[in-house]
Motif scaffolding. Structure first.
Motif, PDB file in Angstrom:
ATOM      1  N   ARG A 197      11.393   8.754  -2.256  1.00 34.80           N
ATOM      2  CA  ARG A 197      10.653   7.619  -1.709  1.00 34.80           C
ATOM      3  C   ARG A 197      11.348   6.287  -2.039  1.00 34.80           C
ATOM      4  N   PHE A 198      12.326   6.354  -2.940  1.00 35.29           N
ATOM      5  CA  PHE A 198      13.212   5.215  -3.209  1.00 35.29           C
ATOM      6  C   PHE A 198      14.561   5.517  -2.561  1.00 35.29           C
ATOM      7  N   SER A 199      15.014   4.611  -1.691  1.00 36.09           N
ATOM      8  CA  SER A 199      16.265   4.863  -0.989  1.00 36.09           C
ATOM      9  C   SER A 199      17.171   3.645  -1.125  1.00 36.09           C
ATOM     10  N   PRO A 200      18.255   3.767  -1.888  1.00 36.94           N
ATOM     11  CA  PRO A 200      19.136   2.616  -2.052  1.00 36.94           C
ATOM     12  C   PRO A 200      20.123   2.502  -0.904  1.00 36.94           C
ATOM     13  N   GLU A 201      20.624   1.293  -0.755  1.00 38.45           N
ATOM     14  CA  GLU A 201      21.624   1.039   0.278  1.00 38.45           C
ATOM     15  C   GLU A 201      22.514  -0.105  -0.179  1.00 38.45           C
ATOM     16  N   HIS A 226       9.223   3.601   0.419  1.00 36.32           N
ATOM     17  CA  HIS A 226       8.342   4.219   1.413  1.00 36.32           C
ATOM     18  C   HIS A 226       7.439   5.230   0.733  1.00 36.32           C
ATOM     19  N   ALA A 227       6.159   5.124   1.060  1.00 37.51           N
ATOM     20  CA  ALA A 227       5.171   6.074   0.541  1.00 37.51           C
ATOM     21  C   ALA A 227       5.157   6.085  -0.984  1.00 37.51           C
ATOM     22  N   LEU A 228       5.154   4.898  -1.576  1.00 44.16           N
ATOM     23  CA  LEU A 228       5.160   4.821  -3.043  1.00 44.16           C
ATOM     24  C   LEU A 228       3.786   5.168  -3.605  1.00 44.16           C
ATOM     25  N   GLY A 234       0.829  -1.185   0.000  1.00 43.81           N
ATOM     26  CA  GLY A 234       0.000   0.000   0.000  1.00 43.81           C
ATOM     27  C   GLY A 234       0.869   1.243   0.000  1.00 43.81           C
ATOM     28  N   MET A 235       0.245   2.368  -0.232  1.00 44.79           N
ATOM     29  CA  MET A 235       0.993   3.617  -0.363  1.00 44.79           C
ATOM     30  C   MET A 235       1.612   4.079   0.943  1.00 44.79           C
ATOM     31  N   THR A 236       1.167   3.529   2.069  1.00 45.30           N
ATOM     32  CA  THR A 236       1.741   3.952   3.346  1.00 45.30           C
ATOM     33  C   THR A 236       2.769   2.952   3.883  1.00 45.30           C
ATOM     34  N   ASN A 237       2.937   1.853   3.161  1.00 36.50           N
ATOM     35  CA  ASN A 237       3.852   0.809   3.643  1.00 36.50           C
ATOM     36  C   ASN A 237       5.306   1.189   3.463  1.00 36.50           C
ATOM     37  N   LYS A 238       6.153   0.493   4.232  1.00 36.60           N
ATOM     38  CA  LYS A 238       7.601   0.534   4.020  1.00 36.60           C
ATOM     39  C   LYS A 238       8.044  -0.890   3.721  1.00 36.60           C
ATOM     40  N   LYS A 239       8.740  -1.060   2.620  1.00 38.49           N
ATOM     41  CA  LYS A 239       9.245  -2.376   2.253  1.00 38.49           C
ATOM     42  C   LYS A 239      10.649  -2.218   1.678  1.00 38.49           C
ATOM     43  N   SER A 240      11.331  -3.361   1.533  1.00 40.76           N
ATOM     44  CA  SER A 240      12.674  -3.333   0.946  1.00 40.76           C
ATOM     45  C   SER A 240      12.828  -4.436  -0.090  1.00 40.76           C
TER      46      SER A 240
END
Lengths: 112, 117
Positions: free
Chosen positions: B63-67, B79-81, B14-20
């Motif tokens: 909202r896209f954060s690489p690591e 996050h917040a896609l 969902g748009m409020t989820n955080k995933k990796s």
């Protein structure tokens, strides 16, 4: 901005027919060119690449490509296609440090 | 081992989820890449890491954060896609471009198919 053009979006061939897929690139610097293939449900795989030297490049699975500088072209060829060659084919070029730009792709369908 | 692995294969969020998204390679490659591929479109470069440092960010939204925690792993934190972020996310690796080879060949993973609701 650099661009890679693939004018054939969808090609349908019978088995044993000859294949030629067009690719034109725009980058005027040092040329590094690639052809990738994506079989249905599988990941992108490198077919062949050109950096310098012999403009006729041999790749895997019987594919070859010819670099023609005067035409900014790098067309992919295969003398006789098989049903297993059904896939999407992407031409790509290096446009700058660590940047590879892909063309829009050509879907090849080979009919048994 | 010439394989790049990606997990998960599919992800719905969902748009409020955080995933990796995770990517792993054991070919000793020091350059790793994230691409986004929309349906019927070519892969588009998002990020490049070289020796675990971010070297290219193609103006990707935050909202896209690489690591890149180490030389074998590459993550993409989401996050917040938005629904328009739904796509196939491809990871690739190669020898580093400074290694002396003319444009090194990139090895691609199978991708993570992301659906944002």
């Amino acid at each position: 901005a650099q661009s890679v053009s693939q004018h054939n979006h969808h090609v349908i061939l019978s088995e044993a027919a000859s294949l030629e897929l067009g690719c034109n690139y725009s980058y005027g610097g040092t040329v590094n060119l690639f052809w990738y293939v994506q079989y249905p449900g599988q990941h992108l795989q490198l077919l062949l690449k050109y950096f310098s030297g012999d403009p006729l490049v041999k790749g895997i699975k019987g594919f070859e490509a010819e670099f023609i500088k005067s035409k900014f072209s790098f067309n992919l060829r295969k003398p006789s296609v098989q049903w297993s060659d059904t896939a999407e084919y992407f031409c790509a070029e290096r446009g700058g440090y660590q940047k590879v730009t892909f063309g829009t792709g050509t879907k090849l369908q080979v009919i048994p | 081992d010439t394989e790049v692995t990606q997990t998960p294969k599919h992800l719905v969020m969902g748009m409020t989820n955080k995933k990796s998204l995770k990517c792993e390679q054991h070919m000793g490659h020091r350059a790793m890449y994230w691409y986004k591929q929309k349906a019927k479109k070519p892969p588009e470069l998002m990020f490049v890491y070289s020796y675990e440092k971010l070297s290219i960010n193609e103006s990707v939204p935050s909202r896209f954060s690489p690591e890149c925690p180490n030389s074998s792993l590459l993550n993409l934190h989401l996050h917040a896609l938005q629904p328009e972020d739904s796509a196939l996310y491809l990871c690739a690796s190669s020898q580093d471009w400074l290694a002396g080879a003319a444009t090194p060949s990139q090895y691609f993973g199978p991708g993570t198919r992301l659906l944002v609701l």
